[in-house]
Design a protein around this motif. Sequence first.
Motif, mmCIF file in Angstrom:
data_model
loop_
_atom_site.group_PDB
_atom_site.id
_atom_site.type_symbol
_atom_site.label_atom_id
_atom_site.label_comp_id
_atom_site.label_asym_id
_atom_site.label_seq_id
_atom_site.Cartn_x
_atom_site.Cartn_y
_atom_site.Cartn_z
ATOM 1 N N LEU A 38 0.835 -1.200 0.000
ATOM 2 C CA LEU A 38 0.000 0.000 0.000
ATOM 3 C C LEU A 38 0.868 1.249 0.000
ATOM 4 O O LEU A 38 0.580 2.215 -0.702
ATOM 5 C CB LEU A 38 -0.931 -0.018 1.205
ATOM 6 N N TRP B 273 -9.616 7.563 -9.086
ATOM 7 C CA TRP B 273 -10.886 7.143 -8.505
ATOM 8 C C TRP B 273 -11.786 6.529 -9.578
ATOM 9 O O TRP B 273 -12.344 5.456 -9.396
ATOM 10 C CB TRP B 273 -11.565 8.358 -7.866
ATOM 11 N N ALA C 209 -10.427 3.178 -10.563
ATOM 12 C CA ALA C 209 -10.655 2.172 -9.517
ATOM 13 C C ALA C 209 -12.110 1.727 -9.525
ATOM 14 O O ALA C 209 -12.408 0.535 -9.374
ATOM 15 C CB ALA C 209 -10.289 2.737 -8.148
ATOM 16 N N PRO D 28 -8.217 0.432 -3.092
ATOM 17 C CA PRO D 28 -9.219 1.137 -2.276
ATOM 18 C C PRO D 28 -9.476 2.553 -2.772
ATOM 19 O O PRO D 28 -8.563 3.278 -3.168
ATOM 20 C CB PRO D 28 -8.609 1.137 -0.878
ATOM 21 N N LEU D 29 -10.737 2.941 -2.732
ATOM 22 C CA LEU D 29 -11.130 4.256 -3.237
ATOM 23 C C LEU D 29 -10.520 5.383 -2.403
ATOM 24 O O LEU D 29 -10.214 6.452 -2.930
ATOM 25 C CB LEU D 29 -12.655 4.389 -3.223
ATOM 26 N N GLN D 30 -10.344 5.130 -1.104
ATOM 27 C CA GLN D 30 -9.785 6.158 -0.233
ATOM 28 C C GLN D 30 -8.394 6.582 -0.720
ATOM 29 O O GLN D 30 -8.102 7.764 -0.857
ATOM 30 C CB GLN D 30 -9.705 5.615 1.187
ATOM 31 N N GLU D 31 -7.565 5.571 -1.029
ATOM 32 C CA GLU D 31 -6.217 5.844 -1.523
ATOM 33 C C GLU D 31 -6.273 6.613 -2.836
ATOM 34 O O GLU D 31 -5.553 7.593 -3.050
ATOM 35 C CB GLU D 31 -5.473 4.529 -1.777
ATOM 36 N N MET E 276 -8.624 8.432 -4.056
ATOM 37 C CA MET E 276 -9.109 9.795 -3.886
ATOM 38 C C MET E 276 -8.019 10.693 -3.314
ATOM 39 O O MET E 276 -7.826 11.828 -3.745
ATOM 40 C CB MET E 276 -10.327 9.759 -2.957
ATOM 41 N N MET E 277 -7.251 10.146 -2.373
ATOM 42 C CA MET E 277 -6.187 10.930 -1.748
ATOM 43 C C MET E 277 -5.153 11.340 -2.798
ATOM 44 O O MET E 277 -4.763 12.507 -2.874
ATOM 45 C CB MET E 277 -5.540 10.080 -0.661
ATOM 46 N N ASN F 4 -14.744 10.705 0.107
ATOM 47 C CA ASN F 4 -14.434 9.675 -0.875
ATOM 48 C C ASN F 4 -15.493 9.475 -1.946
ATOM 49 O O ASN F 4 -15.226 8.843 -2.958
ATOM 50 C CB ASN F 4 -14.141 8.365 -0.166
ATOM 51 N N GLN G 235 -13.875 -1.421 -2.939
ATOM 52 C CA GLN G 235 -13.272 -1.412 -1.615
ATOM 53 C C GLN G 235 -13.010 0.030 -1.216
ATOM 54 O O GLN G 235 -12.493 0.819 -2.007
ATOM 55 C CB GLN G 235 -11.981 -2.209 -1.665
ATOM 56 N N GLN G 236 -13.349 0.387 0.006
ATOM 57 C CA GLN G 236 -13.242 1.782 0.405
ATOM 58 C C GLN G 236 -11.899 2.112 1.034
ATOM 59 O O GLN G 236 -11.243 3.056 0.638
ATOM 60 C CB GLN G 236 -14.354 2.127 1.400
ATOM 61 N N SER G 237 -11.514 1.306 2.005
ATOM 62 C CA SER G 237 -10.345 1.664 2.799
ATOM 63 C C SER G 237 -9.200 0.712 2.490
ATOM 64 O O SER G 237 -9.415 -0.386 1.986
ATOM 65 C CB SER G 237 -10.713 1.571 4.273
ATOM 66 N N LEU H 33 -8.489 18.230 2.367
ATOM 67 C CA LEU H 33 -8.769 17.476 1.145
ATOM 68 C C LEU H 33 -10.051 17.985 0.504
ATOM 69 O O LEU H 33 -10.131 18.173 -0.708
ATOM 70 C CB LEU H 33 -8.930 15.999 1.466
#
Lengths: 768, 768
Positions: free
Chosen positions: A185, A327, A330, A680-683, A685-686, B224, B336-338, B759
């Motif tokens: 990750l 995003w 993904a 993961p979407l969080q990553e 998006m970041m 997100n 997957q979100q996180s 963000l």
Amino acid sequence: MATLGDMGLSAAINILSALVFLVAFAILRLQPFNDRVYFPKWYLKGLRSSPTRSGAFVTRFVNLDWRSYLRFLNWMPDALRMPEPELIDHAGLDSAVYLRIYLLGLKIFVPVTLIAWTILVPVNWTNHTLAKSDVNYSEIDLLSISNIPLGSQRFWTHTVMAYAFTFWACYILQQEYAKVARMRLHFIASEKRRPDQFTVLVKNVPPDPDESISETVEHFFLVNHPDHYLTHQVVCNANKLAKLVKEKKRNQNWLDYYQLKYARNQSQRPMMKTGFLGLCGEKVDAIDHQTAEIERLSKEIAEERERVINDPKSIMPAAFVSFKTRWGAAVCAQTQQSSNPTLWLTEWASEPRDVYWPNLAIPYVSVSIRRLIIGVAFFFLTFFFMIPIAFVQSLANIEYIEQKAPFLKPLIEIKFIKSFIQGFLPGIALKIFLILLPTILMIMSKFEGFLSISGLERRSASRYYIFNIVNVFLGSIIAGTAFQQLNKFIHQSANEIPKTIGVAIPMKATFFITYIMVDGWAGIAAEILRLKPLIIFHLKNFFLVKTEKDRDEAMDPGSLGFDTGEPQIQFYFLLGLVYAVVTPILLPFILVFFGLAYVVFRHQIINVYNQEYESAAAFWPDVHGRIISAMVISQLLLMGLMSTKHAALSTPFLLALPILTISFHLYCKGRYEPAFRRYPLQEAMMKDTLERAKEPNLNLKAYLQNAYIHPVFKGGDDDEDEEEIIEKLEATVLVPTKRQSRRNTPVPSKVSGDSSPSLLDLQEKGRP
Amino acid sequence: MATLGDMGLSAAINILSALVFLVAFAILRLQPFNDRVYFPKWYLKGLRSSPTRSGAFVTRFVNLDWRSYLRFLNWMPDALRMPEPELIDHAGLDSAVYLRIYLLGLKIFVPVTLIAWTILVPVNWTNHTLAKSDVNYSEIDLLSISNIPLGSQRFWTHTVMAYAFTFWACYILQQEYAKVARMRLHFIASEKRRPDQFTVLVKNVPPDPDESISETVEHFFLVNHPDHYLTHQVVCNANKLAKLVKEKKRNQNWLDYYQLKYARNQSQRPMMKTGFLGLCGEKVDAIDHQTAEIERLSKEIAEERERVINDPKSIMPAAFVSFKTRWGAAVCAQTQQSSNPTLWLTEWASEPRDVYWPNLAIPYVSVSIRRLIIGVAFFFLTFFFMIPIAFVQSLANIEYIEQKAPFLKPLIEIKFIKSFIQGFLPGIALKIFLILLPTILMIMSKFEGFLSISGLERRSASRYYIFNIVNVFLGSIIAGTAFQQLNKFIHQSANEIPKTIGVAIPMKATFFITYIMVDGWAGIAAEILRLKPLIIFHLKNFFLVKTEKDRDEAMDPGSLGFDTGEPQIQFYFLLGLVYAVVTPILLPFILVFFGLAYVVFRHQIINVYNQEYESAAAFWPDVHGRIISAMVISQLLLMGLMSTKHAALSTPFLLALPILTISFHLYCKGRYEPAFRRYPLQEAMMKDTLERAKEPNLNLKAYLQNAYIHPVFKGGDDDEDEEEIIEKLEATVLVPTKRQSRRNTPVPSKVSGDSSPSLLDLQEKGRP
């Protein structure tokens, strides 16, 4: 039975040969003319260049500084010195994590060895079962479980140890899985912008009588991912073109060779035969012939290239679709697009280097059938591979040769040659097969339709591992071919099988110790010498190299070879886990293997190998799963062994072990595996947000436009201008956003036909 | 061995009892006072109301029109008349597709029966093996494979038939899977707006010292899924509240009962005992006591409600998150979100009716452990359930009763009662267990942590099926308990097992024919009579009902009961497939079952059952998979049987069958299953776009706000105003979008802490 003396002799021979390899390596690597064989990685990185032309002629080829020879093992600390983050930076995460497999072996087996030697060895040793019995035994068996009398309470020690080892191994495995997942990750998060972060591979684009593939793709994604779709690149069937380019390259090499030959000896022009392998056919002037061939191929390549670009039939129903954000990519990669689950299949695009182009257009049904065929073929390969080999062996006996080729008779009848042939010939067919096996497995994987080189290697590795377990592990423990075993097992009760194998295990310890020394010690030491690349480099260097660029190409750094290397390590895990409780004397030999291999491969990764692709350690779930399966095998075999020892009470106590191990595996699978399969979407998006803040004016479209063009269109070695081709390709492949191509086609198309323009309009209007 | 005469007698008895049930049904259903038992579905739909008060008093309860009795089987054509689209509209897709399972049975077995009778029966019949041999045989065996001499070439017929039947079954299965998948997609596409289309269930929200669950959820999704997030609804732990509400309801019922009793007989006030089950304890005035109880509970409910709403501990780390578009929800549910795959787990929200509330807060690790525990428990339940039952049986013999309760001795010694007890008592423990089994399996599934009622039912069904195969199918074929079988099989060679079972199969045909007639004919006919709901309705009607609303509540339409019904059908598929080649005479009996059950359940679905939820036929992959497994079992058993018949050539020929069947299954799984598990983006986008065009000003937020509130907060029967509660709940649960709550909390939170506001800002600025 091998005595301790025999074992000592064998160890001495193998240690000696390992030392010979290491010394030879130490000497060869110091010679400047071998520099490109032993340090290609640094050349590729541009951090090292050919030895300076200045200085004495001799010192350009031979190192005369005697002091450097004294420090001939210096490469070992050097190899260990580079810290892991730097190693990841230098060689990629795949290589760094690959090394961690060896470290994992050390982490598991060092404490296991210590405990086994302090607890199990004394418990085994202080018995006199074998001494009292009539059976033939070796000293090694005195330290093994065989030395414990039947029905003894001492078997409780082994049961408890089996639990302790399992818990320890699971603990380390869990730690390692967590660590590798974090590394992956972090690696992905800290990576620079890469085309595959934005790109999704779409397969099985449905045919549309009304639109080209490219238009269909564009319209589909404009409708269904309106806020994120950026551009796309259809896949061309350039397999024939790639073949022609390869052929031209070979001819070019030959031309270079003949020109060099002619330059060295101008008295006569080199001649060659045009027939098969240059062995028969008309004799012609080699330089003229090769020049003509190259010209012919250049013309053919140009024609084929035109054809690929202009012929709609060469466009395959697949495309690389790029998105405006990570995003968006993904999301597209992880979701189902169409209500027909066999159309519009999306998956992450591998990085461009990792794509296996020829498989990109296999339709869905075909893939299922191919899987079935290969599954059956692999079953037969594993269990019946001895049949054709036995047939070849039956042909290759001396009587048969004498009968078929009487003129060889006097030669063969010489005693030395005869015994050599008799000893050597039957094995050679098997040996050739075993050398070819990884290639055969790789061809099977390719036939199956995997789309990335990393995927091909992972599948080959798992097949190779299964083959090893059946034919090397079980085959060595139970004499007889795999087919005979299979036949035996079918006619045996289900819980007899672990017994049959389990009982034979302690007896085979000496065999496997020898195996470890030959394959794991001497074999690994030979790896570092790189004999094959060394010879090939010098041959090429002598016959082909004219310019510095040629010399760069003659260099073959090779790569890790996950498909053959990882199953080898796994085999040592299996041996270690199986013998940990039964014959702990085997463990130190395995430790030496893990330690030596770690140092050797760390050196190779730093100095030699150049990875073809970067999968960000996507192979770790496989590694983890195979170690778990080795643990379960070892537990079942231990149960089988114990049940023959009349240790009635402790055997059922072992039953919980495989259940716990498998539950642990399922837990890890759920906990960590998604990190290796999904993004993961969080990553995403970041990274998107950061990038948007840092480079608000980035032209992503230009960046992604040509990322996924077939390598033959990119190959630099050609006469034609590369950019011109890409431009042409774009002109054909890309369509304007407005559906002007529909002007002459009033028939509504099936997929995004009549409804899609109105949908598009609706979306535009309906958006608040 | 049962002769044809025995079979005929058995058939006559069962047909007669089935007819009695059907006639009784025909008479009872025509009586107006049973109307609510036999047509509750229409009452619930509001299309039928209680018989008019006008007219003679008698005709309100009894139907005196003799002509209507003549057409007593009229309900059958009536049941078949409603076309499928109307049925889907009337009862939902689940019910319509459930009926298709019976139709599937007819589609598979009608041609199989015809072919088997025209080809296999003559082939079997024209032998004299059994007549010549000494073994005891019945006439039925003359038509079975047992009548063919060992090593006969006629076994080729059976082999070819096995292939033909397999291909036919696969063809029909594939057609049906495609059809059901299309129906599902069409159903989903044509559905009205439903909250679950926009909503995703998020589990394992990480705790945050700085923010409430609600805030954490909101901030995470605002970051997100910025373009799609709409609102959310946290899940409260209202299990205790639900329990209190239930208790109050029960007390209310008793109060009604006593009040009615008092109203009918005003001479004395009804009394009751306060102790256990009203059997012991103080005697009090019943009406006063119940009123007091209800008051106490009302107070407690109000307190508990306050507590649930205000106590942050009662908020579980789960939430229903709603999106602005179906597209957004589909994306969130499938991705997957996180980067930690055990946090922020998303899945489609079931429809509100289908949610199983108590399981919403089980953490990830706990689920894995629960799975393991239930797996082991189910294994023991299946193989060792006879042990406690045998123990109970050993207690329940006559000697033991006489010893423990001597006063019963004179009664028991009466010959009739003694033989009755001796015949009945040993079986009663087993019978009670079998009746309780579905409940036990459902409790196991609930413990495992499934989140929807449909999921619970699917899991229970698959467990029930396995239990049936092991204990009913194998248990009947091989005498002895499952544990004895297991023990036998472990000590047997792997390929001996199909032989042992296969050989016994033809001998058990008569047993299974009787089983089909009892369970499949008479049992199904009894189903339509609805004896239990009939009695309960009349009891309630007499004792509790005061108003029309009470009468509505006394009505118990029931529902299909997938968890018990589907395994029963599957058992007939298994019998049919196993016996199709071996003893084709069994097939017509199965056809009668499928036909009768189809008509009966079609009638029940139209007139009676009221489905609790609508899963849009999500169970079909399970149904398909179990039929495939029945096919594989039948093929393996046939191989075992054939190998004992010295039909050496045809047996290996059968080996390909299971491989082909399993490949077919994998193909279907890949081809159709995603349609049942995931929601394609294309569909979502299409519906979104249409809706946006049709209703541009829709206030979706108001629509979704209260969709996923725990049912106890919605329950209409309460004194407190419902809307007021919901408002209160919202006020606590929902937070303002601005992070004003963070003003006093300077410590950055872990998840969406310090980085997320920036963000958010960046995203706003960075967007072009």
